[in-house]
Design a protein around this motif. Structure first.
Motif, short mmCIF file in Angstrom:
data_model
loop_
_atom_site.label_atom_id
_atom_site.label_comp_id
_atom_site.label_asym_id
_atom_site.label_seq_id
_atom_site.Cartn_x
_atom_site.Cartn_y
_atom_site.Cartn_z
N TRP A 5 0.86 -1.19 0.00
CA TRP A 5 0.00 0.00 0.00
C TRP A 5 0.89 1.24 0.00
CZ3 TRP A 5 -0.64 -4.46 2.51
CH2 TRP A 5 -1.88 -5.13 2.42
N HIS A 6 0.79 2.04 -1.05
CA HIS A 6 1.59 3.26 -1.16
C HIS A 6 0.62 4.43 -1.23
CE1 HIS A 6 4.13 6.17 -3.72
NE2 HIS A 6 4.47 6.28 -2.46
N VAL A 7 0.65 5.27 -0.20
CA VAL A 7 -0.33 6.36 -0.10
C VAL A 7 0.40 7.70 -0.08
CG1 VAL A 7 -2.27 7.30 1.19
CG2 VAL A 7 -1.81 4.84 1.27
N PRO A 8 0.32 8.49 -1.16
CA PRO A 8 0.82 9.86 -1.09
C PRO A 8 -0.02 10.65 -0.09
CG PRO A 8 0.49 9.16 -3.37
CD PRO A 8 -0.18 8.15 -2.49
N VAL A 9 0.65 11.41 0.78
CA VAL A 9 -0.05 12.16 1.83
C VAL A 9 0.21 13.64 1.59
CG1 VAL A 9 -0.29 12.55 4.30
CG2 VAL A 9 0.15 10.24 3.44
N HIS A 10 -0.80 14.33 1.07
CA HIS A 10 -0.64 15.76 0.79
C HIS A 10 -1.68 16.62 1.49
CE1 HIS A 10 -3.81 14.67 -2.01
NE2 HIS A 10 -2.97 13.84 -2.61
N ASP A 11 -2.66 15.99 2.15
CA ASP A 11 -3.61 16.74 2.97
C ASP A 11 -4.26 15.78 3.95
OD1 ASP A 11 -6.03 15.53 1.78
OD2 ASP A 11 -5.55 16.73 0.02
N ALA A 12 -5.07 16.31 4.85
CA ALA A 12 -5.63 15.52 5.95
C ALA A 12 -6.56 14.42 5.47
CB ALA A 12 -6.35 16.44 6.93
N THR A 13 -7.12 14.55 4.26
CA THR A 13 -8.04 13.52 3.78
C THR A 13 -7.33 12.19 3.55
OG1 THR A 13 -7.73 14.09 1.43
CG2 THR A 13 -9.45 15.28 2.65
N ARG A 14 -6.01 12.22 3.36
CA ARG A 14 -5.30 10.97 3.10
C ARG A 14 -4.94 10.21 4.36
NH1 ARG A 14 -3.88 10.40 -2.11
NH2 ARG A 14 -4.32 8.24 -1.52
N VAL A 15 -5.12 10.85 5.53
CA VAL A 15 -4.82 10.16 6.78
C VAL A 15 -5.72 8.94 6.93
CG1 VAL A 15 -4.81 10.37 9.30
CG2 VAL A 15 -3.95 12.25 7.88
N ARG A 16 -6.98 9.10 6.59
CA ARG A 16 -7.90 7.96 6.67
C ARG A 16 -7.45 6.85 5.72
NH1 ARG A 16 -11.82 5.81 3.68
NH2 ARG A 16 -13.49 4.62 4.75
N ASP A 17 -6.97 7.20 4.53
CA ASP A 17 -6.51 6.17 3.58
C ASP A 17 -5.35 5.38 4.16
OD1 ASP A 17 -8.42 7.11 1.80
OD2 ASP A 17 -7.01 8.46 0.79
N ASN A 49 1.47 13.35 11.27
CA ASN A 49 2.74 14.06 11.40
C ASN A 49 3.22 14.59 10.06
OD1 ASN A 49 2.91 13.60 14.13
ND2 ASN A 49 4.42 11.96 13.98
N VAL A 50 3.08 13.78 9.02
CA VAL A 50 3.50 14.21 7.68
C VAL A 50 2.73 15.45 7.25
CG1 VAL A 50 3.50 13.58 5.23
CG2 VAL A 50 4.28 11.92 6.94
N VAL A 51 1.40 15.42 7.43
CA VAL A 51 0.57 16.55 7.02
C VAL A 51 0.90 17.80 7.82
CG1 VAL A 51 -1.79 17.44 6.91
CG2 VAL A 51 -1.32 15.08 6.23
N ASN A 52 1.02 17.66 9.13
CA ASN A 52 1.17 18.84 9.99
C ASN A 52 2.56 19.46 9.93
OD1 ASN A 52 -1.45 18.57 10.82
ND2 ASN A 52 -0.97 17.63 12.80
N HIS A 53 3.57 18.65 9.73
CA HIS A 53 4.94 19.16 9.84
C HIS A 53 5.70 19.22 8.53
CE1 HIS A 53 4.54 19.28 14.16
NE2 HIS A 53 4.09 18.04 14.15
N ALA A 54 5.39 18.32 7.60
CA ALA A 54 6.11 18.33 6.31
C ALA A 54 5.24 18.83 5.17
CB ALA A 54 6.62 16.92 6.00
N LYS A 55 3.92 18.95 5.42
CA LYS A 55 2.93 19.39 4.43
C LYS A 55 2.64 18.33 3.38
CE LYS A 55 2.93 23.19 6.67
NZ LYS A 55 1.89 23.34 7.73
N ALA A 56 3.63 17.49 3.03
CA ALA A 56 3.41 16.42 2.06
C ALA A 56 4.48 15.36 2.24
CB ALA A 56 3.44 16.97 0.64
N GLY A 57 4.15 14.17 1.86
CA GLY A 57 5.08 13.05 1.94
C GLY A 57 4.38 11.80 1.47
N GLU A 58 4.78 10.65 1.97
CA GLU A 58 4.17 9.40 1.55
C GLU A 58 4.28 8.39 2.69
OE1 GLU A 58 6.47 7.67 -1.73
OE2 GLU A 58 8.12 8.98 -1.12
N VAL A 59 3.33 7.46 2.70
CA VAL A 59 3.36 6.37 3.66
C VAL A 59 3.26 5.06 2.90
CG1 VAL A 59 2.22 5.27 5.63
CG2 VAL A 59 2.33 7.77 5.50
N VAL A 60 4.13 4.13 3.22
CA VAL A 60 4.14 2.82 2.59
C VAL A 60 3.80 1.79 3.67
CG1 VAL A 60 5.50 1.11 1.32
CG2 VAL A 60 5.91 3.56 0.96
N VAL A 61 2.82 0.94 3.39
CA VAL A 61 2.41 -0.11 4.31
C VAL A 61 2.66 -1.45 3.64
CG1 VAL A 61 0.54 -1.06 5.71
CG2 VAL A 61 0.66 1.41 5.29
N ASP A 62 3.34 -2.34 4.33
CA ASP A 62 3.72 -3.62 3.75
C ASP A 62 3.67 -4.69 4.83
OD1 ASP A 62 4.62 -5.46 1.90
OD2 ASP A 62 6.62 -4.59 1.67
#
Length: 355
Positions: A5-17, A49-62
């Motif tokens: 699972w590769h989820v780009p995180v660029h706003d709070a809506t992606r936290v749920r994903d 943390n990514v949204v609040n402090h880096a504004k954008a990033g990615e999360v990988v779940v494996d």
């Protein structure tokens, strides 16, 4: 077929994903309700943390092999990796203190994440960004490390696998197996992308579990037969004899191996070919001494072929998955987009305090 699972995180809506991905991975790993909740909590905190402090990033779940390996077929863990190119954390120690929370998060804080995960590692540099890696496994994975007979081997492995262009499957796969005093780290890169590439690399992982006693060159012969019904893969296998302190390596195709030998990096050479399709008649094995300061990095061609680990890689000794995550993060940027599945797998000696 394994999923990443590769989820780009660029706003709070992606936290749920990210949370849903962690829950899905936990279900596939067969974790109980309590451990699934732990996965969801850690994933939510890291994404926030990514949204609040880096504004954008990615999360990988494996779903990955454990960092400390018993013999046989161990239970697997959910690994949650957050990567960003943000401002970094100036006070890393303070970030783990209770009461240090991120606005808009569950208020758990990194300290709580570290306590409820079986392993938690963080690397942050001001101006370069942050990576955080958490693993949550079966309830039995929470045993004190000294209770694990594999702990005496003193060697850990970890990796990060990022599928190309948000695909559900990565054509890459890494795994490691143990047979007595020998541990073998393998990385496979299925030809191309997508489901068929993933089927080839998954076949390599499955066969690896049946030939843990073989030296690397003979392993590749077995893998060649096992992959004959697939499109094939580039494969590298490194086997460490922890009793003699010798490392043996063999590879076919474009998986790159870098070994820290003293104060320099040495490239271990693979032969041209494709496992399962075009295997060379002979497969050469490289050998090297393995010392307390040794570090082995295997990577697929999602990283540039001429990439060399920067000075300070894995120093001080850290969770190998964190070392891998830093390499993955630094390999990609807007100016240098990644054009393939990207996997980095690391073998390292890790002190007890880092377990």
């Amino acid at each position: 077929m394994p999923r990443v699972w590769h989820v780009p995180v660029h706003d709070a809506t992606r936290v749920r994903d990210v949370r849903v991905a962690a829950e899905d991975a936990a279900a596939r790993a067969g974790l109980d309700e309590q451990r699934r909740a732990a996965c969801a909590l850690v994933a939510t905190e890291l994404a926030t943390n990514v949204v609040n402090h880096a504004k954008a990033g990615e999360v990988v779940v494996d779903v990955v092999d454990p960092a400390v390996l018993p013999e046989g077929r161990p239970g697997r863990a959910v690994q949650i990796t957050a990567l960003d190119h943000g401002p970094g954390i100036a006070d890393v120690a303070g970030a783990f203190e209770d009461g240090f929370t991120t606005g808009g998060s569950l208020g758990a804080g990194l300290g709580t994440c570290r306590r409820i995960a079986d392993a938690f590692g963080l690397h942050s540099e001001v101006g370069r960004g942050t990576v955080a890696v958490a693993r949550v496994g079966p309830a039995t994975a929470g045993l004190v490390p000294e209770q694990d007979p594999a702990h005496a081997l003193g060697v850990h492995a970890g990796g990060v696998n990022v599928p190309f262009a948000g695909a559900q499957q990565s054509g890459d796969a890494w795994s490691w197996v143990r047979s007595g005093d020998r541990v073998t780290l393998m990385l496979a890169d299925g030809l191309g992308h997508g489901a068929e590439a993933a089927r080839a690399s998954d076949a390599a992982v499955e066969e690896l579990r049946h030939c843990a006693r073989l030296p690397p060159a003979e392993m590749l012969q077995r893998l060649h037969t096992a992959l004959s019904g697939t499109r094939g893969a580039a494969v590298a296998a490194a086997q460490l004899d922890t009793w003699t302190g010798r490392l043996r390596f063999a590879g076919i195709g474009n998986v790159t191996a870098r070994l820290r030998d003293g104060g320099r990096w040495r490239t271990l050479l693979s032969r041209p070919g494709i496992v399962g399709a075009h295997r060379p008649r002979t497969v050469r094995e490289d050998e090297a001494d393995w010392t307390p300061g040794s570090l082995l990095i295997l990577h697929t061609d999602g990283l540039p072929s001429r990439w060399t680990p920067p000075a300070g890689t894995g120093v001080p000794p850290a969770d190998p998955a964190v070392t891998a995550a830093v390499a993955v993060r630094d390999a990609g940027s807007a100016a240098r987009p990644v054009r393939d599945d990207t996997t980095v797998a690391v073998l390292a000696n890790v002190p007890e305090a880092s377990s």
